[in-house]
Write a protein that holds these residues in place. Sequence first.
Motif, PDB file in Angstrom:
ATOM      1  N   VAL A  13     -22.924  16.282  -4.519  1.00 37.55           N
ATOM      2  CA  VAL A  13     -21.813  15.666  -5.259  1.00 37.55           C
ATOM      3  C   VAL A  13     -20.473  16.089  -4.681  1.00 37.55           C
ATOM      4  CG1 VAL A  13     -20.617  15.617  -7.486  1.00 37.55           C
ATOM      5  CG2 VAL A  13     -23.106  15.374  -7.397  1.00 37.55           C
ATOM      6  N   VAL A  14     -20.330  17.370  -4.389  1.00 39.19           N
ATOM      7  CA  VAL A  14     -19.072  17.867  -3.814  1.00 39.19           C
ATOM      8  C   VAL A  14     -18.816  17.226  -2.459  1.00 39.19           C
ATOM      9  CG1 VAL A  14     -17.912  19.890  -2.858  1.00 39.19           C
ATOM     10  CG2 VAL A  14     -19.094  20.053  -5.057  1.00 39.19           C
ATOM     11  N   PHE A  15     -19.853  17.129  -1.619  1.00 38.97           N
ATOM     12  CA  PHE A  15     -19.701  16.506  -0.305  1.00 38.97           C
ATOM     13  C   PHE A  15     -19.314  15.045  -0.438  1.00 38.97           C
ATOM     14  CE2 PHE A  15     -21.515  14.041   3.201  1.00 38.97           C
ATOM     15  CZ  PHE A  15     -20.920  14.651   4.283  1.00 38.97           C
ATOM     16  N   TRP A  16     -19.975  14.333  -1.374  1.00 42.31           N
ATOM     17  CA  TRP A  16     -19.695  12.905  -1.589  1.00 42.31           C
ATOM     18  C   TRP A  16     -18.258  12.690  -2.046  1.00 42.31           C
ATOM     19  CZ3 TRP A  16     -19.190  10.369  -6.546  1.00 42.31           C
ATOM     20  CH2 TRP A  16     -19.095   8.991  -6.457  1.00 42.31           C
ATOM     21  N   GLN A  17     -17.795  13.506  -2.999  1.00 42.00           N
ATOM     22  CA  GLN A  17     -16.426  13.367  -3.495  1.00 42.00           C
ATOM     23  C   GLN A  17     -15.415  13.694  -2.399  1.00 42.00           C
ATOM     24  OE1 GLN A  17     -16.405  15.932  -6.941  1.00 42.00           O
ATOM     25  NE2 GLN A  17     -16.948  14.235  -8.322  1.00 42.00           N
ATOM     26  N   THR A  18     -15.713  14.714  -1.609  1.00 41.75           N
ATOM     27  CA  THR A  18     -14.812  15.069  -0.512  1.00 41.75           C
ATOM     28  C   THR A  18     -14.745  13.962   0.516  1.00 41.75           C
ATOM     29  OG1 THR A  18     -15.355  17.406  -0.814  1.00 41.75           O
ATOM     30  CG2 THR A  18     -14.325  16.779   1.274  1.00 41.75           C
ATOM     31  N   ASP A  19     -15.918  13.392   0.837  1.00 44.09           N
ATOM     32  CA  ASP A  19     -15.962  12.301   1.815  1.00 44.09           C
ATOM     33  C   ASP A  19     -15.187  11.084   1.312  1.00 44.09           C
ATOM     34  OD1 ASP A  19     -17.215  11.094   4.297  1.00 44.09           O
ATOM     35  OD2 ASP A  19     -17.982   9.720   2.783  1.00 44.09           O
ATOM     36  N   LEU A  20     -15.304  10.778   0.020  1.00 47.02           N
ATOM     37  CA  LEU A  20     -14.576   9.646  -0.538  1.00 47.02           C
ATOM     38  C   LEU A  20     -13.079   9.866  -0.473  1.00 47.02           C
ATOM     39  CD1 LEU A  20     -16.505   8.435  -3.722  1.00 47.02           C
ATOM     40  CD2 LEU A  20     -16.175   7.241  -1.563  1.00 47.02           C
ATOM     41  N   ARG A  21     -12.640  11.101  -0.778  1.00 46.43           N
ATOM     42  CA  ARG A  21     -11.204  11.384  -0.743  1.00 46.43           C
ATOM     43  C   ARG A  21     -10.659  11.258   0.668  1.00 46.43           C
ATOM     44  NH1 ARG A  21     -12.475  15.402  -4.688  1.00 46.43           N
ATOM     45  NH2 ARG A  21     -12.693  16.959  -3.047  1.00 46.43           N
ATOM     46  N   VAL A  22     -11.425  11.721   1.643  1.00 43.79           N
ATOM     47  CA  VAL A  22     -10.974  11.654   3.034  1.00 43.79           C
ATOM     48  C   VAL A  22     -10.925  10.219   3.515  1.00 43.79           C
ATOM     49  CG1 VAL A  22     -11.567  12.259   5.405  1.00 43.79           C
ATOM     50  CG2 VAL A  22     -11.773  13.972   3.598  1.00 43.79           C
ATOM     51  N   ASN A  23     -12.021   9.473   3.267  1.00 42.70           N
ATOM     52  CA  ASN A  23     -12.084   8.099   3.746  1.00 42.70           C
ATOM     53  C   ASN A  23     -11.134   7.174   3.015  1.00 42.70           C
ATOM     54  OD1 ASN A  23     -14.020   8.435   5.771  1.00 42.70           O
ATOM     55  ND2 ASN A  23     -15.697   8.386   4.303  1.00 42.70           N
ATOM     56  N   ALA A  24     -10.871   7.465   1.740  1.00 43.92           N
ATOM     57  CA  ALA A  24      -9.978   6.605   0.969  1.00 43.92           C
ATOM     58  C   ALA A  24      -8.559   6.661   1.505  1.00 43.92           C
ATOM     59  CB  ALA A  24     -10.005   7.014  -0.497  1.00 43.92           C
ATOM     60  N   ASN A  25      -8.241   7.723   2.231  1.00 46.89           N
ATOM     61  CA  ASN A  25      -6.892   7.877   2.778  1.00 46.89           C
ATOM     62  C   ASN A  25      -6.773   7.339   4.195  1.00 46.89           C
ATOM     63  OD1 ASN A  25      -5.817   9.112   0.487  1.00 46.89           O
ATOM     64  ND2 ASN A  25      -6.614  11.120   1.101  1.00 46.89           N
ATOM     65  N   GLN A  26      -7.855   6.756   4.718  1.00 44.56           N
ATOM     66  CA  GLN A  26      -7.825   6.228   6.070  1.00 44.56           C
ATOM     67  C   GLN A  26      -7.272   4.812   6.062  1.00 44.56           C
ATOM     68  OE1 GLN A  26     -11.815   6.711   7.552  1.00 44.56           O
ATOM     69  NE2 GLN A  26     -11.444   8.805   8.207  1.00 44.56           N
ATOM     70  N   SER A  27      -6.318   4.555   6.920  1.00 52.92           N
ATOM     71  CA  SER A  27      -5.660   3.251   6.997  1.00 52.92           C
ATOM     72  C   SER A  27      -6.058   2.549   8.290  1.00 52.92           C
ATOM     73  CB  SER A  27      -4.142   3.410   6.940  1.00 52.92           C
ATOM     74  OG  SER A  27      -3.765   3.986   5.708  1.00 52.92           O
ATOM     75  N   TYR A  28      -6.280   1.252   8.183  1.00 52.24           N
ATOM     76  CA  TYR A  28      -6.685   0.455   9.331  1.00 52.24           C
ATOM     77  C   TYR A  28      -5.852  -0.817   9.396  1.00 52.24           C
ATOM     78  CZ  TYR A  28     -10.728   3.556   9.445  1.00 52.24           C
ATOM     79  OH  TYR A  28     -11.533   4.661   9.516  1.00 52.24           O
ATOM     80  N   LEU A  29      -5.958  -1.503  10.527  1.00 52.82           N
ATOM     81  CA  LEU A  29      -5.209  -2.740  10.718  1.00 52.82           C
ATOM     82  C   LEU A  29      -6.010  -3.939  10.221  1.00 52.82           C
ATOM     83  CD1 LEU A  29      -3.663  -2.197  14.278  1.00 52.82           C
ATOM     84  CD2 LEU A  29      -2.567  -1.900  12.050  1.00 52.82           C
ATOM     85  N   SER A  30      -5.298  -4.830   9.548  1.00 48.12           N
ATOM     86  CA  SER A  30      -5.878  -6.073   9.069  1.00 48.12           C
ATOM     87  C   SER A  30      -5.036  -7.232   9.603  1.00 48.12           C
ATOM     88  CB  SER A  30      -5.889  -6.083   7.537  1.00 48.12           C
ATOM     89  OG  SER A  30      -6.338  -7.326   7.037  1.00 48.12           O
ATOM     90  N   VAL A  31      -5.613  -8.429   9.592  1.00 50.19           N
ATOM     91  CA  VAL A  31      -4.928  -9.618  10.109  1.00 50.19           C
ATOM     92  C   VAL A  31      -4.123 -10.257   8.975  1.00 50.19           C
ATOM     93  CG1 VAL A  31      -5.220 -11.826  11.281  1.00 50.19           C
ATOM     94  CG2 VAL A  31      -6.810  -9.945  11.741  1.00 50.19           C
ATOM     95  N   ALA A  32      -2.831 -10.408   9.176  1.00 51.40           N
ATOM     96  CA  ALA A  32      -1.948 -10.945   8.140  1.00 51.40           C
ATOM     97  C   ALA A  32      -1.927 -12.465   8.123  1.00 51.40           C
ATOM     98  CB  ALA A  32      -0.534 -10.409   8.321  1.00 51.40           C
ATOM     99  N   ARG A  33      -2.173 -13.100   9.262  1.00 54.18           N
ATOM    100  CA  ARG A  33      -2.146 -14.559   9.351  1.00 54.18           C
ATOM    101  C   ARG A  33      -3.059 -14.991  10.491  1.00 54.18           C
ATOM    102  NH1 ARG A  33       4.162 -15.005  11.502  1.00 54.18           N
ATOM    103  NH2 ARG A  33       3.852 -13.897  13.482  1.00 54.18           N
ATOM    104  N   PRO A  34      -3.532 -16.224  10.488  1.00 55.13           N
ATOM    105  CA  PRO A  34      -4.448 -16.673  11.540  1.00 55.13           C
ATOM    106  C   PRO A  34      -3.816 -16.556  12.933  1.00 55.13           C
ATOM    107  CG  PRO A  34      -4.396 -18.247   9.738  1.00 55.13           C
ATOM    108  CD  PRO A  34      -3.278 -17.281   9.488  1.00 55.13           C
ATOM    109  N   VAL A  35      -4.606 -16.081  13.886  1.00 52.60           N
ATOM    110  CA  VAL A  35      -4.139 -15.940  15.267  1.00 52.60           C
ATOM    111  C   VAL A  35      -5.193 -16.557  16.189  1.00 52.60           C
ATOM    112  CG1 VAL A  35      -3.345 -14.362  17.073  1.00 52.60           C
ATOM    113  CG2 VAL A  35      -3.022 -13.756  14.657  1.00 52.60           C
ATOM    114  N   PRO A  36      -4.837 -17.581  16.969  1.00 53.72           N
ATOM    115  CA  PRO A  36      -5.810 -18.209  17.870  1.00 53.72           C
ATOM    116  C   PRO A  36      -6.242 -17.258  18.987  1.00 53.72           C
ATOM    117  CG  PRO A  36      -3.871 -19.606  17.539  1.00 53.72           C
ATOM    118  CD  PRO A  36      -3.526 -18.256  16.998  1.00 53.72           C
ATOM    119  N   ALA A  37      -7.383 -17.529  19.582  1.00 51.61           N
ATOM    120  CA  ALA A  37      -7.865 -16.737  20.710  1.00 51.61           C
ATOM    121  C   ALA A  37      -6.925 -16.893  21.895  1.00 51.61           C
ATOM    122  CB  ALA A  37      -9.271 -17.173  21.102  1.00 51.61           C
ATOM    123  N   GLY A  38      -6.678 -15.801  22.606  1.00 49.72           N
ATOM    124  CA  GLY A  38      -5.826 -15.834  23.785  1.00 49.72           C
ATOM    125  C   GLY A  38      -4.341 -15.713  23.493  1.00 49.72           C
TER     126      GLY A  38
END
Length: 199
Positions: A13-38
Motif C-alpha cells: 500500500v505504501v509503495f502504491w501510494q508513493t508511486d501514484l504521488r510520483v506519477n501524478a506529478n509527471q507532465s507530458y505533451l499533448s496535441v492542442a489542435r490537429p497537425v497534418p503529417a510532415g
Amino acid sequence: MVLGVLLVLSTVVVFWQTDLRVNANQSYLSVARPVPAGQVIADADLRVVRVANASGLALVPADQRSQVVGRTTATPLAAGSLLTSEQVGPAAWPPSGEAVIALPVKPGRAPVGLAPGARVIVLVVPPPTAGQPVPPPDNNAAPSGTSGVQRAIATLVSAEAGEDQVDSQLVTLLLAADAAEAIASATGDVSLVHLGPEG
C-alpha cells in the motif's frame, strides 16, 4: 504469520501510494489542435497534461517541449491525443503502398458522425447517360477497371465541411495506392458505407 501478511500488505500500500504521488506529478505533451503529417510543430500545437501512470508508453515529457517545437510530424496528430516519440521525425505518412486522397461527398451520401479512423467502403457512381440506367456496383474488393461503380475500402483520416453545398463534406481517405488512383480519377458521386471493426 498474520503480522507478516499485514507487513507485506502495508508495504504494498505504501509503495502504491508513493508511486501514484510520483506519477501524478509527471507532465507530458499533448496535441492542442490537429497537425497534418510532415508539418512543422509550432508551440501552439502543444499543451501540457498530467498523466497518472505513463509506464509502457513512449510519451514525450513536458520539459522536452523546446526540443519538439520546430520538428516535423511523422504521422498526423489528432487534437487531444498524447504525443509520443514515434510521432516526431521524418514524415512516414502515408505508409508504404498506401496513398491519401480527398473526395467531396454530397449531403446524404455518408453516415452522420463518421470519426477519423473509421473503416469505410468508398463507392463512386458515374452519372447516368441519357436513356441509360445507372450501372450496378462492382463487388470486387478492388476498384473495377471497366465502366461502372468504382469500389474500394479505405480509412477515414478527416472530414470537413464542404464549400459547394450545405451539409456537404470534404473527406480525406487512406487506402491502397492503386485503389486511390482509380477512385480519385473516377467521375461521379461519392458515397461512403461505414464498416464495423475488423475481426
